[in-house]
Design a protein around this motif. Structure first.
Motif, PDB file in Angstrom:
ATOM      1  N   THR A  69       0.833  -1.150  -0.162  1.00 19.89           N
ATOM      2  CA  THR A  69       0.016  -0.043   0.000  1.00 19.89           C
ATOM      3  C   THR A  69       0.707   1.356  -0.051  1.00 19.89           C
ATOM      4  O   THR A  69       1.966   1.286   0.349  1.00 19.89           O
ATOM      5  N   VAL A  70       0.554   2.326  -0.506  1.00 19.15           N
ATOM      6  CA  VAL A  70       1.205   3.502  -0.580  1.00 19.15           C
ATOM      7  C   VAL A  70       1.307   4.013   0.787  1.00 19.15           C
ATOM      8  O   VAL A  70       2.395   4.619   1.321  1.00 19.15           O
ATOM      9  N   LYS A  71       0.345   3.758   1.762  1.00 18.67           N
ATOM     10  CA  LYS A  71       0.633   3.840   3.285  1.00 18.67           C
ATOM     11  C   LYS A  71       1.972   3.396   3.828  1.00 18.67           C
ATOM     12  O   LYS A  71       2.373   3.870   4.719  1.00 18.67           O
ATOM     13  N   PHE A  77       0.226   9.221   4.184  1.00 14.00           N
ATOM     14  CA  PHE A  77      -0.623   9.074   2.969  1.00 14.00           C
ATOM     15  C   PHE A  77      -1.799   8.665   3.714  1.00 14.00           C
ATOM     16  O   PHE A  77      -2.318   7.880   4.039  1.00 14.00           O
ATOM     17  N   THR A  82      -3.345   0.083  -3.175  1.00 14.61           N
ATOM     18  CA  THR A  82      -2.192  -0.544  -3.532  1.00 14.61           C
ATOM     19  C   THR A  82      -1.429  -0.143  -4.676  1.00 14.61           C
ATOM     20  O   THR A  82      -2.097   0.632  -5.358  1.00 14.61           O
ATOM     21  N   LEU A  83      -0.483  -0.691  -4.777  1.00 13.37           N
ATOM     22  CA  LEU A  83       0.426  -0.582  -6.329  1.00 13.37           C
ATOM     23  C   LEU A  83      -0.636  -1.157  -7.512  1.00 13.37           C
ATOM     24  O   LEU A  83      -0.393  -0.459  -8.580  1.00 13.37           O
ATOM     25  N   LEU A  86      -3.224   1.128  -8.363  1.00 12.55           N
ATOM     26  CA  LEU A  86      -2.659   2.350  -8.988  1.00 12.55           C
ATOM     27  C   LEU A  86      -2.190   1.923 -10.504  1.00 12.55           C
ATOM     28  O   LEU A  86      -2.332   2.537 -11.406  1.00 12.55           O
ATOM     29  N   SER A  91      -7.546   2.769  -8.641  1.00  4.34           N
ATOM     30  CA  SER A  91      -7.228   3.475  -7.332  1.00  4.34           C
ATOM     31  C   SER A  91      -8.169   4.206  -6.886  1.00  4.34           C
ATOM     32  O   SER A  91      -8.563   4.703  -5.666  1.00  4.34           O
ATOM     33  N   GLN A 111      -2.319  14.115  -2.258  1.00  3.97           N
ATOM     34  CA  GLN A 111      -2.926  13.632  -0.969  1.00  3.97           C
ATOM     35  C   GLN A 111      -4.142  14.448  -0.608  1.00  3.97           C
ATOM     36  O   GLN A 111      -5.006  13.798   0.413  1.00  3.97           O
ATOM     37  N   LEU A 132       1.830   9.465  -8.953  1.00  2.00           N
ATOM     38  CA  LEU A 132       2.062   8.785  -7.510  1.00  2.00           C
ATOM     39  C   LEU A 132       2.958   7.873  -7.822  1.00  2.00           C
ATOM     40  O   LEU A 132       3.910   7.611  -6.873  1.00  2.00           O
ATOM     41  N   ILE A 133       3.084   7.013  -8.743  1.00  2.00           N
ATOM     42  CA  ILE A 133       3.948   5.919  -8.842  1.00  2.00           C
ATOM     43  C   ILE A 133       5.323   6.428  -8.908  1.00  2.00           C
ATOM     44  O   ILE A 133       6.167   6.119  -8.591  1.00  2.00           O
ATOM     45  N   ILE A 136       6.769   6.917  -5.745  1.00  2.00           N
ATOM     46  CA  ILE A 136       6.983   5.728  -4.929  1.00  2.00           C
ATOM     47  C   ILE A 136       8.309   5.065  -5.523  1.00  2.00           C
ATOM     48  O   ILE A 136       9.117   4.687  -4.664  1.00  2.00           O
TER      49      ILE A 136
END
Length: 167
Positions: A69-71, A77, A82-83, A86, A91, A111, A132-133, A136
């Motif tokens: 997860t991004v969190k 976040f 999840t990736l 995305l 998402s 955000q 966002l990716i 990441i």
């Protein structure tokens, strides 16, 4: 009248058989003919060919998984996504957001963007998710997106005229 112009280059075994341009590189605000040295912006191809590839590379190296997860990556976040969500445009993020109206800190803006649907419930092609990716990839790899693409994709394939930012 579907596209303003096209460039075609065909070859075999190091020999160019056809290298031709047809039409225009732009029709607005004025018509400009295509030239052999016209640089194309292939932003829509960056998503599958660069961004998704680099995420899968990091997964292969056990740096993260598609269920991460991004969190997990960014503790503060606010959205539990999840990736995989995305990457598959599920998402819940909107398709588009006017980032250009604000500062260059897109991560902070992402955000605050309200979701259009619950993550995993609806497919909505989203540039926001792929931006966002980008963040990441930089966080997990520890280097810039551009450097990682150069090291993992462009150099091994000997792509000398492929780049992410117009020189």
């Amino acid at each position: 009248n579907i596209i303003p112009g096209i460039s075609i280059c065909c070859g075999t075994r190091g020999k160019i058989l056809l290298n031709q341009t047809y039409g225009y590189k732009s029709i607005f605000p004025k018509k400009e003919f295509l030239q052999e040295n016209t640089i194309y912006d292939l932003a829509s191809l960056t998503k599958p060919l660069i961004t998704a590839f680099l995420i899968l590379y990091l997964c292969e190296k056990d740096r993260l998984s598609l269920n991460t997860t991004v969190k997990t990556i960014f503790n503060s976040f606010p959205i539990d996504v999840t990736l995989l969500q995305l990457l598959t445009h599920t998402s819940g993020f909107p398709a588009w957001y006017p980032f250009y109206l604000y500062s260059q800190d897109y991560f902070s803006q992402i955000q605050t963007i309200p979701l259009e649907s619950r993550p995993g419930k609806k497919v909505n092609y989203s540039c926001v998710g792929y931006i966002l990716i980008y963040y990441i990839i930089q966080k997990i790899s520890g280097i810039s997106f551009e450097e990682l693409a150069q090291k993992i994709i462009f150099e091994p394939l000997k792509l000398k005229n492929t780049f992410l930012r117009v020189p």
